[in-house]
Design a protein around this motif. Sequence first.
Motif, PDB file in Angstrom:
ATOM      1  N   PHE A  23     -66.873 -14.642 -30.934  1.00 22.08           N
ATOM      2  CA  PHE A  23     -67.904 -13.660 -31.283  1.00 22.08           C
ATOM      3  C   PHE A  23     -68.050 -12.687 -30.117  1.00 22.08           C
ATOM      4  CE2 PHE A  23     -72.790 -13.231 -31.028  1.00 22.08           C
ATOM      5  CZ  PHE A  23     -72.785 -12.024 -31.707  1.00 22.08           C
ATOM      6  N   GLU A 171     -79.492 -13.305 -38.014  1.00 21.15           N
ATOM      7  CA  GLU A 171     -80.754 -13.955 -37.641  1.00 21.15           C
ATOM      8  C   GLU A 171     -81.973 -13.227 -38.224  1.00 21.15           C
ATOM      9  OE1 GLU A 171     -80.825 -14.967 -33.447  1.00 21.15           O
ATOM     10  OE2 GLU A 171     -79.089 -16.270 -33.699  1.00 21.15           O
ATOM     11  N   TRP A 176     -87.844 -11.961 -33.687  1.00 23.49           N
ATOM     12  CA  TRP A 176     -87.223 -11.169 -32.623  1.00 23.49           C
ATOM     13  C   TRP A 176     -86.225 -10.147 -33.156  1.00 23.49           C
ATOM     14  CZ3 TRP A 176     -86.347 -16.387 -33.493  1.00 23.49           C
ATOM     15  CH2 TRP A 176     -85.092 -16.719 -34.000  1.00 23.49           C
ATOM     16  N   HIS A 239     -76.842 -20.849 -36.948  1.00 22.50           N
ATOM     17  CA  HIS A 239     -76.684 -20.655 -35.504  1.00 22.50           C
ATOM     18  C   HIS A 239     -77.434 -21.725 -34.744  1.00 22.50           C
ATOM     19  CE1 HIS A 239     -76.351 -15.940 -35.809  1.00 22.50           C
ATOM     20  NE2 HIS A 239     -75.404 -16.559 -36.479  1.00 22.50           N
ATOM     21  N   GLU A 289     -72.619 -18.712 -34.668  1.00 22.79           N
ATOM     22  CA  GLU A 289     -73.005 -18.595 -33.254  1.00 22.79           C
ATOM     23  C   GLU A 289     -73.345 -19.991 -32.783  1.00 22.79           C
ATOM     24  OE1 GLU A 289     -75.923 -15.770 -31.841  1.00 22.79           O
ATOM     25  OE2 GLU A 289     -75.281 -14.278 -33.311  1.00 22.79           O
ATOM     26  N   TRP A 293     -76.685 -22.228 -23.969  1.00 22.26           N
ATOM     27  CA  TRP A 293     -77.378 -21.030 -23.465  1.00 22.26           C
ATOM     28  C   TRP A 293     -78.813 -21.414 -23.146  1.00 22.26           C
ATOM     29  CZ3 TRP A 293     -79.395 -16.505 -26.982  1.00 22.26           C
ATOM     30  CH2 TRP A 293     -79.972 -15.512 -26.175  1.00 22.26           C
ATOM     31  N   ALA A 339     -70.277 -18.343 -29.148  1.00 19.24           N
ATOM     32  CA  ALA A 339     -70.962 -17.129 -28.717  1.00 19.24           C
ATOM     33  C   ALA A 339     -71.134 -17.233 -27.198  1.00 19.24           C
ATOM     34  CB  ALA A 339     -72.319 -17.024 -29.413  1.00 19.24           C
ATOM     35  N   GLN A 340     -70.445 -16.332 -26.506  1.00 21.52           N
ATOM     36  CA  GLN A 340     -69.583 -15.266 -26.969  1.00 21.52           C
ATOM     37  C   GLN A 340     -68.240 -15.428 -26.249  1.00 21.52           C
ATOM     38  OE1 GLN A 340     -71.621 -11.452 -27.002  1.00 21.52           O
ATOM     39  NE2 GLN A 340     -73.478 -12.357 -27.838  1.00 21.52           N
ATOM     40  N   ILE A 345     -72.613 -15.338 -21.985  1.00 18.09           N
ATOM     41  CA  ILE A 345     -72.498 -16.747 -22.414  1.00 18.09           C
ATOM     42  C   ILE A 345     -71.061 -17.058 -22.880  1.00 18.09           C
ATOM     43  CG2 ILE A 345     -74.894 -17.443 -22.836  1.00 18.09           C
ATOM     44  CD1 ILE A 345     -74.702 -16.471 -25.707  1.00 18.09           C
TER      45      ILE A 345
HETATM   46  O1  AHR Z   1     -75.468 -14.426 -28.643  1.00 20.82           O
HETATM   47  C1  AHR Z   1     -76.663 -13.925 -28.104  1.00 20.82           C
HETATM   48  C2  AHR Z   1     -77.737 -13.711 -29.153  1.00 20.82           C
HETATM   49  O2  AHR Z   1     -78.137 -14.956 -29.652  1.00 20.82           O
HETATM   50  C3  AHR Z   1     -77.327 -12.974 -30.399  1.00 20.82           C
HETATM   51  O3  AHR Z   1     -77.415 -11.587 -30.239  1.00 20.82           O
HETATM   52  C4  AHR Z   1     -78.306 -13.436 -31.418  1.00 20.82           C
HETATM   53  O4  AHR Z   1     -77.787 -13.430 -32.718  1.00 20.82           O
HETATM   54  C5  AHR Z   1     -78.687 -14.825 -30.943  1.00 20.82           C
HETATM   55  O5  AHR Z   1     -80.055 -14.988 -30.886  1.00 20.82           O
END
Ligand code: AHR
Length: 490
Positions: A23, A171, A176, A239, A289, A293, A339-340, A345
Amino acid sequence: MNTIKIDLNRRFGVIHRDLFGGFAEHLGRCIYGGIYDRGSPLADEDGLRTDVLAALRRLKMPVMRYPGGNFVSGYRWMDGVGPVETRPARPELAWETTEPNHFGTNEFVNFCRKINAEPYFVVNCGDGDMREARDWVEYCNGAQNTAFANLRRQHGFDAPHKVKYWGIGNEVDGEWQIGYKTPQEYARAYKEFAKVMRWVDPSIKLLAAAISNWEAEFVERTKLLLDQASEFIDYLAIHWYVGNPDNDFAKYMTVSEFCEERISVTEGMIRAMKLQRGIQQPIAIAVDEWNVWYRARGATLEERNNLEEIYNLEDALVVAMHFNAFIRHARTVKMANIAQIVNVIAPIFTNPDGLFLQTIFHPFEIYSRTCGQIALDPFWESETFSGGDYSGLRALDVAATLDEEKKQLSVFVVNRSEKDALETTITLDSGQLAGPVQAYVINGPDIKAVNSFEHPDTVNVRKTEVRVERNALVYPFEPHSVTVLVSAVR
Ligand code: AHR
């Protein structure tokens, strides 16, 4: 007594290689200064960093999601096509920056071709509308004499890009998000977007942004979505991000249960709704995702630090456990996108002069290169541990695959014990190990070990050969390690 028993006939299902997807978002230094660095001595004729391309090729990612993430919910794809000099810069609200739009649709497709990945676009279902979404499908895939297909030709791309995967929104279940949607609003928007996008190109595969906010009403949301739009859903996208904010290794090592719970809950909802509504077509899960993180995170720009998370050895174990979970659920999880990919990250970390490979790069590479097409259902028992809400968990976390063409067995083992090597007997209940067995071991001096520009190989992969005796091998899995055993089988 630690034992792994493998029966080549006990199978979970067929693995889709898209489990090894990536991603890339317009965020921090993922695109600009990561993938794309026009003017850099390391860039090729298209401005793509050659060292980054080489590192990504090692990961063999078959699919790449783009352009967001939160970014996409304010993105206008038209800003990113045509002559670069005329592209507008816009305020970027998701990550509080300015988007120059020097990199867009065609640059991304070109990048994907260079690493052999299928592009997977997400359309703006935040502040964007369905007309913009269908126009983007036409621009990418249109083969007729129509306005947007012609615009692509005018931009130098005669042949359609044939973009197969399209996600509708990102999302949308989180406050957010630009253009957050209630379950009702999203189910309705999804269906209407999907309808026109499919009418433009009936061959596309569609992904619904089902769950990212696991603290909200995700059951009702998913039910409504499947109720109202199932005929347009090829994948339910979910995600998650994990971390070790309490600095508690044992608790962190229970992430296997977290993955298990979220995948099986989603599987259950799909099965229940298919049964209740008589839905016939397959609906797969895409974990589009996922990653560790928790450090570069927070409300302010300083706290987030462009999401430049530096990964340690324990994070590498967690990434390996994700792949074990995806393999064990191969029947339903048909896509997953770490991600990513660069700086944000990510397994690859650059500066203007080069890059280093983060700890999490190594499990990704070894799994991607050695994973077969068949997910096996191994039996294993081992010493146990307690962590977080769990007790009696097996210290070894195991998955296994078979490559029927190459006649190759791969056994993936995470040893979650911080102190103990676990000597384990591995036997085959059907078939023959036609050894020698190759062992790839990912480890480092301690669980907090990291790689850096100065010390790029603190956590690395070691390859050794192991002898097989009477169709079995005894292997001492090192403490806090990921090991992949690869053997020919008859
Ligand atoms: O990957 C970072 C962020 O994490 C993305 O922009 C979002 O989709 C998620 O909250």
